[in-house]
Design a protein around this motif. Structure first.
Motif, short mmCIF file in Angstrom:
data_model
loop_
_atom_site.label_atom_id
_atom_site.label_comp_id
_atom_site.label_asym_id
_atom_site.label_seq_id
_atom_site.Cartn_x
_atom_site.Cartn_y
_atom_site.Cartn_z
N LEU A 184 0.84 -1.20 0.00
CA LEU A 184 0.00 0.00 0.00
C LEU A 184 0.88 1.26 0.00
O LEU A 184 0.63 2.20 -0.76
CB LEU A 184 -0.89 -0.02 1.26
N ASN A 185 1.93 1.24 0.80
CA ASN A 185 2.84 2.39 0.88
C ASN A 185 3.51 2.66 -0.46
O ASN A 185 3.67 3.82 -0.86
CB ASN A 185 3.91 2.16 1.95
N SER A 186 3.89 1.58 -1.17
CA SER A 186 4.56 1.81 -2.46
C SER A 186 3.56 2.38 -3.48
O SER A 186 3.91 3.20 -4.33
CB SER A 186 5.25 0.55 -2.97
N LEU A 187 2.28 1.95 -3.36
CA LEU A 187 1.24 2.52 -4.24
C LEU A 187 1.03 4.00 -3.94
O LEU A 187 0.86 4.82 -4.85
CB LEU A 187 -0.08 1.78 -4.03
N ILE A 188 1.03 4.33 -2.65
CA ILE A 188 0.86 5.74 -2.25
C ILE A 188 1.99 6.59 -2.87
O ILE A 188 1.75 7.67 -3.41
CB ILE A 188 0.86 5.87 -0.71
N LYS A 189 3.20 6.03 -2.82
CA LYS A 189 4.35 6.76 -3.38
C LYS A 189 4.17 6.98 -4.88
O LYS A 189 4.46 8.07 -5.41
CB LYS A 189 5.65 5.97 -3.12
N ARG A 190 3.67 5.92 -5.56
CA ARG A 190 3.46 6.05 -7.02
C ARG A 190 2.42 7.14 -7.32
O ARG A 190 2.59 7.94 -8.24
CB ARG A 190 2.96 4.71 -7.59
N ILE A 191 1.35 7.16 -6.54
CA ILE A 191 0.30 8.16 -6.78
C ILE A 191 0.83 9.57 -6.48
O ILE A 191 0.56 10.51 -7.23
CB ILE A 191 -0.97 7.83 -5.95
N HIS A 192 1.60 9.68 -5.40
CA HIS A 192 2.20 10.97 -5.08
C HIS A 192 3.07 11.46 -6.26
O HIS A 192 3.04 12.63 -6.64
CB HIS A 192 3.09 10.86 -3.83
N TYR A 193 3.83 10.49 -6.80
CA TYR A 193 4.73 10.83 -7.92
C TYR A 193 3.93 11.29 -9.14
O TYR A 193 4.24 12.31 -9.78
CB TYR A 193 5.60 9.61 -8.27
N MET A 194 2.85 10.57 -9.43
CA MET A 194 2.03 10.94 -10.59
C MET A 194 1.35 12.28 -10.36
O MET A 194 1.22 13.10 -11.27
CB MET A 194 0.98 9.87 -10.86
N ASN A 195 0.92 12.50 -9.12
CA ASN A 195 0.28 13.76 -8.78
C ASN A 195 1.28 14.92 -8.97
O ASN A 195 0.92 15.99 -9.45
CB ASN A 195 -0.21 13.71 -7.33
N LEU A 196 2.53 14.64 -8.60
CA LEU A 196 3.58 15.66 -8.76
C LEU A 196 3.80 15.94 -10.26
O LEU A 196 3.95 17.09 -10.68
CB LEU A 196 4.89 15.15 -8.11
N SER A 197 3.79 14.86 -11.05
CA SER A 197 3.96 15.02 -12.50
C SER A 197 2.81 15.85 -13.08
O SER A 197 3.03 16.71 -13.94
CB SER A 197 3.99 13.65 -13.19
N ILE A 198 1.56 15.60 -12.59
CA ILE A 198 0.41 16.39 -13.07
C ILE A 198 0.64 17.86 -12.71
O ILE A 198 0.35 18.77 -13.50
CB ILE A 198 -0.91 15.85 -12.47
N LYS A 203 -0.34 27.45 -17.71
CA LYS A 203 -0.84 28.74 -17.20
C LYS A 203 -2.31 28.67 -16.80
O LYS A 203 -2.65 27.81 -15.99
CB LYS A 203 -0.59 29.83 -18.24
N GLU A 204 -3.22 29.49 -17.40
CA GLU A 204 -4.62 29.59 -16.96
C GLU A 204 -5.34 28.24 -17.01
O GLU A 204 -6.01 27.83 -16.07
CB GLU A 204 -5.39 30.60 -17.83
N GLU A 205 -5.17 27.53 -18.12
CA GLU A 205 -5.84 26.23 -18.31
C GLU A 205 -5.40 25.21 -17.24
O GLU A 205 -6.17 24.38 -16.79
CB GLU A 205 -5.49 25.71 -19.70
N GLY A 206 -4.12 25.36 -16.86
CA GLY A 206 -3.54 24.45 -15.87
C GLY A 206 -4.15 24.61 -14.49
O GLY A 206 -4.16 23.67 -13.68
N LYS A 207 -4.68 25.80 -14.18
CA LYS A 207 -5.26 26.05 -12.86
C LYS A 207 -6.45 25.14 -12.58
O LYS A 207 -6.79 24.87 -11.42
CB LYS A 207 -5.68 27.52 -12.73
N LYS A 208 -7.09 24.69 -13.66
CA LYS A 208 -8.25 23.79 -13.50
C LYS A 208 -7.85 22.48 -12.81
O LYS A 208 -8.68 21.76 -12.27
CB LYS A 208 -8.87 23.48 -14.86
N PHE A 209 -6.55 22.16 -12.88
CA PHE A 209 -6.08 20.91 -12.29
C PHE A 209 -5.74 21.05 -10.79
O PHE A 209 -5.51 20.06 -10.13
CB PHE A 209 -4.84 20.40 -13.06
N ASN A 210 -5.72 22.32 -10.31
CA ASN A 210 -5.31 22.52 -8.92
C ASN A 210 -6.19 21.76 -7.92
O ASN A 210 -5.70 21.14 -6.98
CB ASN A 210 -5.33 24.02 -8.56
N GLY A 211 -7.51 21.82 -8.15
CA GLY A 211 -8.45 21.12 -7.26
C GLY A 211 -8.17 19.62 -7.21
O GLY A 211 -8.12 19.01 -6.14
N LEU A 212 -7.95 19.06 -8.42
CA LEU A 212 -7.68 17.62 -8.52
C LEU A 212 -6.39 17.26 -7.76
O LEU A 212 -6.37 16.33 -6.95
CB LEU A 212 -7.53 17.23 -10.01
#
Lengths: 265, 244
Positions: free
Chosen positions: B174-188, B196-205
């Protein structure tokens, strides 16, 4: 815990076990009875799990547990039968006799031990103690107090084991083993009978059976043993007793005053 | 009950509540995978509206996150099952332990010979019985029962040991999955910040996925701590010598 021989004839005797001074205060005091016929034993209402070590110690004074042939659980209460698995595990050859009604329920006490029962039919039955040739009889005592319940009569000793009938919650562990003054003993039986006994007609039926037997001793599972005329005194007292009583009339008519009605007040 | 038995009983109680605690924790996490999936699907919808290479990257990343609940859910289910089994095993063990302690107490009483002097034993036993002959077989038979019961306890505890290992393994996964999701979230975060402006829509996600993962991480830490104390309890129970 004490034990005392209450009947003895040659190599046949009855032992009353009880009055445990060291038991937990919260445990109701119980009497256990051991019938010894030669080298074979039969244990009546062996008691609860908590007092097993003490009862075993008393039993071992008279007979080796491997020589116990039968064990009788008059009904399903834990103070009577929760020690069953320990006895059966110690001696798997023990046959357990209990009202057929409760066999499946008593299995819940098993603690991982394989328990099997001889279910006593509603009308009772005769049973021999091992190979002694001595018979004991399971006498119907349904609704006295349990819906499937038996007393036991031993014609050799002329002792009637009455289970909860005649039971008394005695004030201390030095209280006399035999009823000495019936009138003063009533105070310890009255509340017990009024609350625990659910059916007057069942009591009267049972009284008829005891009178038909007319034993010289009546041994209950709680309190003191009745001898001679005290048995008839007890039966007469029972005939006049109002049972199945919960609280008093004023509380019965004042339901609103009961705690569970708080939500409605 | 003597001190050793009391000690073991106390530890069995702790192990039992530990199993129930872990089960309770994992229950509170049970819908977490679904929540993550909903967030990720919303992310895919957002990403599909972004044109060009960055749009492709964001779709790929959110799609990957949306697939991970399929891996998280079975792990959470396993944690729940294993912890429930652990609690069940220990309850079973406690029942047998009660039996063991009653036998053990019986041996104590028989060895002390309490009350025996107050009775005329010779008159109670048949002629070929003496006190020791009468009692010794009872004592040895009880001691045998006690040791069998104790062996059963140890056997059941071995099962508990296996369950704790399984739980520990599940939480590592589970911890290694959490790390993977954190990494993908960082990539997003990186990809969307370039929009720029369009990218702000991803902030909530990004924020919600991060919150969810922090929550999961925090609970995983509690579970790991519980499991570690479970191992310590088991070791202590196993190391106690019970003398009857």
């Amino acid at each position: 815990m004490k034990s005392e021989i209450i009947f003895e004839q040659d190599d046949y005797y009855w032992v009353a076990i009880g009055r445990d001074k060291h038991k937990n205060e919260g445990l109701v005091d119980t009497n256990e009875y051991l019938i010894v016929a030669g080298n074979e034993g039969f244990l009546l209402d062996p008691g609860g799990l908590e007092i097993f070590p003490e009862v075993l110690n008393e039993v071992a004074k008279y007979i080796h547990p491997k020589d116990i042939r039968g064990l009788f659980a008059s009904h399903q209460d834990p103070d009577i039968a929760s020690s069953l698995p320990l006895w059966v595990e110690l001696n798997p050859d023990i046959t357990v006799y209990t009202p057929w009604l409760w066999a499946g329920f008593l299995s819940h006490f098993a603690m991982g031990v394989e328990l099997s029962f001889v279910g006593i039919p509603d009308n009772g039955m005769e049973q021999q103690i091992g190979s002694s040739g001595k018979s004991i009889y399971f006498v119907p005592a349904h609704y006295c107090h349990s819906s499937g319940n038996f007393s036991l009569y031993d014609p050799t000793a002329d002792i009637f084991f009455s289970g909860d009938m005649g039971g008394a919650l005695v004030p201390d562990m030095d209280y006399n083993l035999f009823v000495e003054n019936f009138s003063s003993h009533i105070q310890y039986m009255e509340g017990f009978h009024k609350r625990w006994m659910p059916s007057k007609s069942a009591l009267l039926d049972w009284v008829n059976r005891v009178r038909a037997i007319n034993p010289s001793m009546m041994a209950p599972q709680h309190g003191s043993i009745f001898k001679g005329e005290d048995i008839e005194r007890y039966l007469r007292w029972l005939e006049g007793l109002e049972v199945s009583v919960w609280n008093n009339e004023s509380e019965k008519t004042n339901i609103m005053g009961e705690p569970w009605m708080k939500w409605k007040r | 009950m003597n001190k050793t038995l009391q000690d073991i009983n106390r530890r069995l109680n702790s192990l039992n509540s530990l199993g129930l605690d872990v089960s309770h924790e994992s229950k509170s996490l049970s819908d977490l995978g679904n929540r993550l999936q909903v967030l990720a699907i919303n992310g895919i919808v957002l990403a599909s509206k972004v044109s060009g290479d960055r749009g492709h990257s964001l779709v790929t990343l959110t799609s990957l996150i949306s697939k991970l609940p399929n891996e998280i859910n079975p792990i959470l289910k396993n944690i729940r099952t294993d912890s429930m089994d652990l609690a069940k095993d220990v309850t079973n063990c406690k029942i047998r332990f009660k039996k063991f302690s009653q036998y053990s107490r019986a041996i104590d009483i028989l060895l002390k010979g309490e009350n025996h002097n107050s009775l005329d034993l010779k008159s109670l036993y048949s002629d070929n019985f003496t006190e020791s002959q009468g009692l010794n077989p009872v004592i040895s038979s009880l001691a045998k029962k006690s040791s069998i019961v104790y062996e059963i306890i140890l056997m059941l505890l071995k099962d508990s040991d296996t369950r704790l290992f399984q739980l520990s393994h599940s939480i590592k996964t589970l911890n290694s999955l959490i790390k993977r999701i954190h990494y993908m979230n960082l990539s997003i975060t990186i990809e969307s910040s370039a929009l720029k402006e369009e990218g702000k829509k991803f902030n909530g996600l990004i924020e919600k996925v991060s919150e969810l993962m922090n929550f999961l991480e925090q609970h995983a830490k509690i579970l790991i701590k519980d499991i570690e104390s479970g191992f310590v309890l088991l070791e202590k129970i196993n190391n106690r010598r019970i003398i009857v």
